[in-house]
Design an enzyme around this catalytic site. Structure first.
Site, short mmCIF file in Angstrom:
data_model
loop_
_atom_site.label_atom_id
_atom_site.label_comp_id
_atom_site.label_asym_id
_atom_site.label_seq_id
_atom_site.Cartn_x
_atom_site.Cartn_y
_atom_site.Cartn_z
N GLY A 382 0.81 -1.20 0.00
CA GLY A 382 0.00 0.00 0.00
C GLY A 382 0.85 1.26 0.00
O GLY A 382 2.03 1.24 -0.33
N HIS A 388 4.93 2.09 -7.86
CA HIS A 388 3.97 0.98 -7.88
C HIS A 388 3.11 1.03 -9.16
O HIS A 388 2.83 -0.01 -9.77
CB HIS A 388 3.04 1.06 -6.67
N GLN A 505 15.39 -8.21 -3.10
CA GLN A 505 14.09 -8.88 -3.04
C GLN A 505 13.77 -9.55 -4.37
O GLN A 505 13.32 -10.71 -4.41
CB GLN A 505 13.00 -7.84 -2.72
N VAL A 528 11.62 3.77 -10.73
CA VAL A 528 11.03 5.07 -11.07
C VAL A 528 11.60 6.11 -10.13
O VAL A 528 11.69 5.90 -8.92
CB VAL A 528 9.49 5.02 -10.95
N SER A 537 9.88 5.89 -3.10
CA SER A 537 9.71 4.96 -1.99
C SER A 537 8.61 5.48 -1.09
O SER A 537 8.45 6.71 -0.92
CB SER A 537 11.01 4.82 -1.19
N ARG A 539 8.74 5.40 1.92
CA ARG A 539 9.43 6.01 3.06
C ARG A 539 9.80 7.47 2.82
O ARG A 539 10.15 8.18 3.76
CB ARG A 539 10.70 5.22 3.38
#
Length: 642
Positions: A382, A388, A505, A528, A537, A539
């Site tokens: 999310g 994303h 990952q 991106v 990010s 964050r």
């Protein structure tokens, strides 16, 4: 402030489409706009176009300057904004404080009232483009007005002054009022969009043009005559036609992408129409029972099963006939196999822009949705951003159906505080995914994913998961692989998309898929970046302006190494070039966890000589209180330089 008698100094907090237009309208009748807040490029352009010469200020400065303060922020932000401003002592005695949220009366402005301000709730019942076209559309438009009796004339006068028509509402009915507007306007868009999609499935290229005269006449009739204008097979008692419609919709569900939501909508609205037609004497009890029986799905058929809370069986007719179930809720029953319908009933994605993705929250709901041709999966936690959405767009380009998962996985957090503060923005995320044409959003709870506490059996990342990120976040990759494995099984995808930014990952997921023979393609999508180079990010929202500037050294560092390789410099000098760029950061601004040149498949150190293929330059660092990662693929034009 303004010195002109009878004129007010107007400030706008939240200068979006509504705020700028209302402020411009007040300015046109002689009030002075003394300041507006806003930071996005769109907002600044809108202020420049509609409020030329008005200074852009921070929120506190706008409040301080204003005699009439317009709070035109999203509904869910309003209460916290008012509470925060009151805590700062920003409101002034006698200041007019106006909000434009439809769902609230003046109660949400109680902290401003306590400071001596005069609270007014004024909601324009119209849509806004945020352009000068809205100024003429305000004239004659209804405005819902709520205020205490002594100051109600002030609110009415403000509306009349800009050409609107005040409609007085009590504090206790604002929620009902706003629900009526949303149901009538927003859901009308959803319904119309569904009809257009069905016509497209039937081969009609311009469904909007075909529907225009029919829908305009139906809307005009409903607005003038209410239910008396209703026509169609239900009020005729034409059970055969209703059954034929249901059969056609069931076939469309099974054979065409993007129509899964329409059959349950048809069923729910048809039932409501039966009930209202019965109450109004348009059909008799026997025919109403036949229609409701036809609208009850056969056992095991989730495509036309009713949405929860809607009456479904002929046994409900008795309640309708004697008035005990006027709205169909008292006599409601629910299908035993209502997985898809329960998902539709809780679909946070239904909103103004028409039919959105099907939002499901349980494993049962997800498994009830059969994959249609090629299914792509994008897994997220999310708080979606452009990175994303790049994954989603690539998935949309390559597959017939896109499923996005949104799950904040507790197994990936070593700190309970980090887990608690991780942003959760499901409504906003679904709205973004709707715009991208996503078909299904799977947003399970922790209890749904890990029933009965944390899983006893997990995927272990092994040596690849113990280096770099794994060294600094022990157990993180075990938790990540466990949930990815579970989500890949649950979503039954053919291809999964991951961002290159999370390179370790990506490598571990590919290794897991290969080692466990999972039979799914794993596709990497390039990182991106913002225009200044910072990798996107979730964050990044925690970075202060100073920290954000300091964080740019991460992207400069990996880019410096990549350029060194392009110039033919060997691996050791590539790493040296990257370290030299990293050293330009001010002491203490960036605390580096690692900067390494590694093999992109194994995550082991890239050899100084004899390396085969591309390398990966990876970095992780703490900037302020925020930990960031970045990487760049390093390629040599001449393999001999490795």
């Amino acid at each position: 402030m303004t010195s002109r008698p009878g004129r007010l100094g107007v400030g706008v907090v939240g200068a979006g489409r509504v705020g700028t237009v209302l402020a411009s309208a007040l300015r046109s009748v002689g009030h002075a706009v003394v300041g507006a807040s806003g930071g996005s490029e769109d907002t600044l352009e809108r202020i420049d176009a509609l409020l030329p010469g008005v200074p852009v200020l921070d929120v506190e400065a706008v409040v301080e300057r204003s005699e009439l303060l317009l709070l035109t922020v999203p509904d869910d932000v309003l209460a916290d904004l008012v509470t925060g401003l009151a805590a700062l002592g920003a409101f002034q005695p006698g200041q007019l404080v106006v909000h434009t949220a439809g769902r609230y009366g003046t109660g949400v402005l109680a902290p401003a009232r306590a400071a001596g301000a005069i609270p007014l709730a004024i909601h324009p019942a119209m849509t806004f483009t945020g352009t000068s076209l809205d100024l003429s559309r305000i004239v004659g438009a209804p405005f819902a007005v709520t205020a205490a009796a002594p100051v109600l004339p002030i609110a009415q006068a403000l509306v009349v002054e800009i050409g609107g028509e005040p409609v007085i509402l009590g504090e206790d009915v604002r929620g009902l009022y706003h629900a009526a507007l949303a149901h009538g306007a927003n859901h009308l868009v959803t319904l119309t969009a569904q009809a257009i999609r069905l016509l497209a499935a039937a081969g009609v290229e311009d469904g909007g043009q075909l529907l225009t005269p029919l829908l305009q006449a139906a809307l005009d009739g409903a607005l003038r005559g209410g239910e008396a204008s209703l026509t169609g097979p239900v009020v005729r008692g034409d059970v055969g036609t209703v059954r034929e419609h249901l059969a056609a919709l069931a076939e469309a569900d099974g054979g065409r992408r993007g129509l899964l939501d329409i059959a349950p909508t048809y069923v729910a609205l048809a039932r409501a129409t039966v009930q209202r037609a019965l109450i109004n004497g348009r059909i008799g009890e026997a025919r109403a029972g036949e229609l409701l029986d036809a609208l009850t799905a056969p056992a095991g058929d989730a495509r036309t099963a009713p949405a929860s809370g809607v009456a479904v069986a002929s046994s409900a007719v008795d309640g309708v006939a004697d008035g005990t179930a006027d709205d169909g809720t008292d006599a409601a029953v629910t299908s035993d196999d209502g997985a898809v319908d329960a998902a539709l009933a809780s679909d946070e994605g239904a909103a103004e822009d028409g039919a959105g993705p099907l939002v499901v929250h349980t494993v049962a709901e997800l498994r009830a949705l059969r994959p249609r041709e090629t299914r792509a999966v994008v897994m997220t936690m999310g708080a979606l951003h452009a990175g994303h959405l790049a994954l989603v767009r690539e998935a949309r380009r390559r597959a017939h159906e896109v499923v996005v998962t949104i799950f904040v996985n507790p197994l990936q957090f070593s700190s309970a505080a980090d887990l608690e503060t991780y942003p959760r923005t499901l409504d906003t995320d679904v709205a973004l995914l709707r715009a991208e044409g996503v078909d299904v959003v799977f947003a399970p709870s922790v209890e749904e994913m890990y029933p009965g506490a944390q899983p006893q059996v997990r995927i272990v990342a092994g040596r690849m998961g113990e280096v770099l990120e794994g060294e600094h976040r022990p157990g993180h990759f075990d938790g990540m692989l466990t949930v990815v494995h579970k989500l890949l099984n649950l979503t039954a995808g053919d291809v999964a998309f991951f961002g290159q930014k999370d390179a370790q990952q990506l490598a571990l997921v590919r290794r897991m898929v290969a080692d466990l023979n999972m039979g799914i393609d794993v596709v990497a999508v390039p990182t991106v970046r913002d225009p200044d180079g910072l990798a996107l990010s979730s964050r990044n929202v925690h970075l202060s302006p100073t920290d954000r500037t300091a964080a740019l050294v991460l992207s400069r560092t990996v880019l410096a190494g990549a350029r060194a390789a392009e110039q033919g410099r060997p691996p050791a000098e590539v790493l040296e070039a990257a370290r030299a760029e990293l050293a330009t950061a001010a002491p203490g601004d960036v605390r580096t966890d690692y900067l390494e040149l590694v093999d992109p498949v194994t995550m082991s150190p890239y050899p100084d000589v004899g390396g085969a293929g591309d390398a990966l330059l990876v970095i992780a660092a703490q900037v302020g209180t925020t930990r960031l990662i970045d990487n760049a693929v390093v390629s040599w034009a001449d393999p001999g330089h490795r």
